[in-house]
Design a protein around this motif. Structure first.
Motif, PDB file in Angstrom:
ATOM      1  N   ARG A  18      -2.755   8.556  -3.830  1.00  9.91           N
ATOM      2  CA  ARG A  18      -3.928   8.622  -2.959  1.00  9.91           C
ATOM      3  C   ARG A  18      -5.205   8.834  -3.754  1.00  9.91           C
ATOM      4  O   ARG A  18      -6.311   8.798  -3.200  1.00  9.91           O
ATOM      5  CB  ARG A  18      -3.736   9.700  -1.899  1.00  9.91           C
ATOM      6  N   GLN A  19      -5.088   9.072  -5.015  1.00  8.52           N
ATOM      7  CA  GLN A  19      -6.265   9.095  -5.886  1.00  8.52           C
ATOM      8  C   GLN A  19      -5.871   8.592  -7.268  1.00  8.52           C
ATOM      9  O   GLN A  19      -4.681   8.602  -7.625  1.00  8.52           O
ATOM     10  CB  GLN A  19      -6.867  10.503  -6.006  1.00  8.52           C
ATOM     11  N   LEU A  67      -4.542   1.516  -7.386  1.00 10.16           N
ATOM     12  CA  LEU A  67      -5.022   0.211  -6.932  1.00 10.16           C
ATOM     13  C   LEU A  67      -3.873  -0.742  -6.633  1.00 10.16           C
ATOM     14  O   LEU A  67      -2.951  -0.909  -7.438  1.00 10.16           O
ATOM     15  CB  LEU A  67      -5.895  -0.416  -8.030  1.00 10.16           C
ATOM     16  N   LEU A  68      -4.005  -1.400  -5.507  1.00  9.45           N
ATOM     17  CA  LEU A  68      -3.051  -2.431  -5.099  1.00  9.45           C
ATOM     18  C   LEU A  68      -3.135  -3.610  -6.065  1.00  9.45           C
ATOM     19  O   LEU A  68      -4.221  -3.948  -6.559  1.00  9.45           O
ATOM     20  CB  LEU A  68      -3.438  -2.877  -3.692  1.00  9.45           C
ATOM     21  N   PHE A  77     -11.537  -2.613  -1.311  1.00  9.61           N
ATOM     22  CA  PHE A  77     -10.282  -2.404  -0.566  1.00  9.61           C
ATOM     23  C   PHE A  77     -10.052  -3.685   0.224  1.00  9.61           C
ATOM     24  O   PHE A  77     -10.382  -3.775   1.415  1.00  9.61           O
ATOM     25  CB  PHE A  77     -10.429  -1.219   0.392  1.00  9.61           C
ATOM     26  N   HIS A  78      -9.517  -4.685  -0.443  1.00  9.18           N
ATOM     27  CA  HIS A  78      -9.533  -6.013   0.180  1.00  9.18           C
ATOM     28  C   HIS A  78      -8.433  -6.193   1.222  1.00  9.18           C
ATOM     29  O   HIS A  78      -8.580  -7.001   2.118  1.00  9.18           O
ATOM     30  CB  HIS A  78      -9.431  -7.103  -0.894  1.00  9.18           C
ATOM     31  N   GLN A  79      -7.331  -5.431   1.083  1.00  8.03           N
ATOM     32  CA  GLN A  79      -6.230  -5.671   2.015  1.00  8.03           C
ATOM     33  C   GLN A  79      -6.417  -4.901   3.320  1.00  8.03           C
ATOM     34  O   GLN A  79      -6.485  -3.670   3.309  1.00  8.03           O
ATOM     35  CB  GLN A  79      -4.882  -5.295   1.391  1.00  8.03           C
ATOM     36  N   GLY A 116     -14.271   0.977  -3.185  1.00 10.88           N
ATOM     37  CA  GLY A 116     -13.560   2.109  -3.767  1.00 10.88           C
ATOM     38  C   GLY A 116     -14.109   2.437  -5.142  1.00 10.88           C
ATOM     39  O   GLY A 116     -14.747   1.596  -5.795  1.00 10.88           O
ATOM     40  N   LEU A 117     -13.827   3.665  -5.550  1.00 12.84           N
ATOM     41  CA  LEU A 117     -14.351   4.193  -6.806  1.00 12.84           C
ATOM     42  C   LEU A 117     -13.247   5.003  -7.476  1.00 12.84           C
ATOM     43  O   LEU A 117     -12.756   5.971  -6.896  1.00 12.84           O
ATOM     44  CB  LEU A 117     -15.533   5.112  -6.468  1.00 12.84           C
ATOM     45  N   SER A 118     -12.817   4.581  -8.644  1.00 12.57           N
ATOM     46  CA  SER A 118     -11.733   5.286  -9.336  1.00 12.57           C
ATOM     47  C   SER A 118     -12.077   5.475 -10.800  1.00 12.57           C
ATOM     48  O   SER A 118     -12.533   4.538 -11.462  1.00 12.57           O
ATOM     49  CB  SER A 118     -10.424   4.491  -9.255  1.00 12.57           C
ATOM     50  N   LYS A 168       0.815  -1.217   0.000  1.00  9.40           N
ATOM     51  CA  LYS A 168       0.000   0.000   0.000  1.00  9.40           C
ATOM     52  C   LYS A 168       0.850   1.270   0.000  1.00  9.40           C
ATOM     53  O   LYS A 168       0.476   2.257  -0.617  1.00  9.40           O
ATOM     54  CB  LYS A 168      -0.943  -0.009   1.209  1.00  9.40           C
ATOM     55  N   THR A 208      -6.287  -6.270  -6.468  1.00  8.41           N
ATOM     56  CA  THR A 208      -7.570  -5.681  -6.068  1.00  8.41           C
ATOM     57  C   THR A 208      -8.751  -6.330  -6.811  1.00  8.41           C
ATOM     58  O   THR A 208      -8.751  -6.401  -8.034  1.00  8.41           O
ATOM     59  CB  THR A 208      -7.559  -4.157  -6.357  1.00  8.41           C
ATOM     60  N   CYS A 228      -8.622  -3.738   5.059  1.00  5.91           N
ATOM     61  CA  CYS A 228      -9.788  -2.889   5.348  1.00  5.91           C
ATOM     62  C   CYS A 228     -11.026  -3.714   5.692  1.00  5.91           C
ATOM     63  O   CYS A 228     -11.811  -3.333   6.570  1.00  5.91           O
ATOM     64  CB  CYS A 228     -10.091  -1.982   4.161  1.00  5.91           C
TER      65      CYS A 228
HETATM   66  N1  SAM Z   1     -10.050   6.391  -5.766  1.00  5.98           N
HETATM   67  C1  SAM Z   1     -10.545   5.476  -4.748  1.00  5.98           C
HETATM   68  C2  SAM Z   1     -11.727   6.053  -4.015  1.00  5.98           C
HETATM   69  O1  SAM Z   1     -11.826   7.281  -3.946  1.00  5.98           O
HETATM   70  O2  SAM Z   1     -12.560   5.298  -3.529  1.00  5.98           O
HETATM   71  C3  SAM Z   1      -9.470   5.081  -3.756  1.00  5.98           C
HETATM   72  C4  SAM Z   1      -8.976   6.196  -2.879  1.00  5.98           C
HETATM   73  S1  SAM Z   1      -8.072   5.548  -1.501  1.00  5.98           S
HETATM   74  C5  SAM Z   1      -7.705   7.015  -0.588  1.00  5.98           C
HETATM   75  C6  SAM Z   1      -6.543   5.140  -2.265  1.00  5.98           C
HETATM   76  C7  SAM Z   1      -5.675   4.301  -1.365  1.00  5.98           C
HETATM   77  O3  SAM Z   1      -6.310   3.065  -1.121  1.00  5.98           O
HETATM   78  C8  SAM Z   1      -4.347   3.925  -1.970  1.00  5.98           C
HETATM   79  O4  SAM Z   1      -3.400   4.941  -1.788  1.00  5.98           O
HETATM   80  C9  SAM Z   1      -3.989   2.653  -1.202  1.00  5.98           C
HETATM   81  O5  SAM Z   1      -3.318   2.969  -0.008  1.00  5.98           O
HETATM   82  C10 SAM Z   1      -5.343   2.065  -0.836  1.00  5.98           C
HETATM   83  N2  SAM Z   1      -5.681   0.872  -1.608  1.00  5.98           N
HETATM   84  C11 SAM Z   1      -5.696   0.725  -2.956  1.00  5.98           C
HETATM   85  N3  SAM Z   1      -6.094  -0.523  -3.287  1.00  5.98           N
HETATM   86  C12 SAM Z   1      -6.344  -1.176  -2.117  1.00  5.98           C
HETATM   87  C13 SAM Z   1      -6.790  -2.487  -1.791  1.00  5.98           C
HETATM   88  N4  SAM Z   1      -7.067  -3.393  -2.727  1.00  5.98           N
HETATM   89  N5  SAM Z   1      -6.927  -2.809  -0.473  1.00  5.98           N
HETATM   90  C14 SAM Z   1      -6.659  -1.907   0.489  1.00  5.98           C
HETATM   91  N6  SAM Z   1      -6.234  -0.657   0.247  1.00  5.98           N
HETATM   92  C15 SAM Z   1      -6.075  -0.293  -1.048  1.00  5.98           C
END
Ligand code: SAM
Length: 243
Positions: free
Chosen positions: A29-30, A132-133, A68-70, A107-109, A24, A136, A72
């Motif tokens: 962060r976005q 994304l990790l 966010f499977h890891q 999550g939403l990207s 991670k 994911t 969270c």
């Molecule tokens: N754009 C998405 C949203 O707004 O829903 C994600 C924003 S979130 C702040 C981004 C962070 O999520 C990354 O920097 C990473 O640390 C974490 N992340 C990404 N993929 C992940 C996963 N599969 N499991 C857990 N954390 C993850």
């Protein structure tokens, strides 16, 4: 509740992301902050069918809904979180944040997409600008529709009040040599990826409380990248194969 109210909802991932982010730490962060962050979305059966993507050709960007499977899912959620954007100190409500630790870890990207490929790994989508990790699970894909989704007059809330700072990133001679060995033909786009990821300063917001620590490491693809903060820039000191 009404008889058709689903007390619980079960979703099944339709695909899995293969990204350069093996941990991670360092993930932008976005979405779209690091355009060099390329990834593949491998579709899982029975969703690995070309006809399910028919009509998507003319779109440049996609929405991904993912898990966010890891950590969270297991960690659960708190009503208030400390977003890195506020230096990791100030608390805001989870629903005012994009924190991965939320009641439903979804999550939403919005990411750029560059087409569909069928090869021995099956059917996959080429993406860039991901946050994304690796690994994911993806729940859904939708086209990004500019007339409905782009809102140029929208207020940015707390996210707009901070200035964006990007570090200039330099490479030591040793790191230059290691980079040439790691990505000889530039196929991984490793240089741009390192520049963009480190340029975004992935250090936690509270790092300024530890001014003595100045060497950091993150993993991209199968490489450990070490860098230092030196004055007004970041300096990559080594790029070595991850153990
Ligand atoms: N754009 C998405 C949203 O707004 O829903 C994600 C924003 S979130 C702040 C981004 C962070 O999520 C990354 O920097 C990473 O640390 C974490 N992340 C990404 N993929 C992940 C996963 N599969 N499991 C857990 N954390 C993850």
């Amino acid at each position: 509740s009404p008889p058709d109210w689903p007390g619980e909802v079960h979703f099944r991932p339709i695909g899995r992301v293969c990204s350069p982010f093996r941990e991670k730490f360092g993930i932008p962060r976005q979405a779209r902050l690091a355009p060099a962050a390329r990834a593949r979305l491998e579709m899982l059966p029975p969703y690995d069918r070309e006809e399910a993507f028919s009509g998507l050709e003319g779109f440049s960007h996609l929405w991904l809904l993912f898990v966010f499977h890891q950590d969270c899912l297991a960690a659960g959620w708190q009503p208030m979180v400390r977003p890195p954007r506020l230096g990791g100190r100030a608390k805001i409500g989870v629903f005012a944040s994009r924190s991965p630790y939320r009641p439903n870890a979804i999550g939403l990207s919005a990411v750029a997409w560059h087409g569909l490929t069928r090869d021995q790994a099956g059917l996959s989508l080429s993406l860039s600008g991901v946050d994304l990790l690796d690994g994911t699970p993806v729940l859904d894909i939708k086209p990004y529709v500019p007339y409905a989704d782009a809102l140029p007059d929208a207020s940015p809330g707390f996210t707009g009040k901070l200035e964006d700072r990007r570090w200039a990133v330099q490479f030591s001679d040793e790191a230059e040599q290691q980079l040439a060995g790691a990505d000889p033909d530039g196929r991984l786009g490793l240089r741009a990826l390192i520049e963009q990821v480190i340029g975004l300063d992935p250090r936690p917001g509270y790092m300024d409380r530890y001014p003595r620590r100045d060497t950091f490491a993150l993993q991209l693809h199968n490489y450990d990248v070490q860098w230092q903060i030196a004055g007004n820039h970041a300096r990559v000191i080594s790029i070595t194969g991850a153990a």
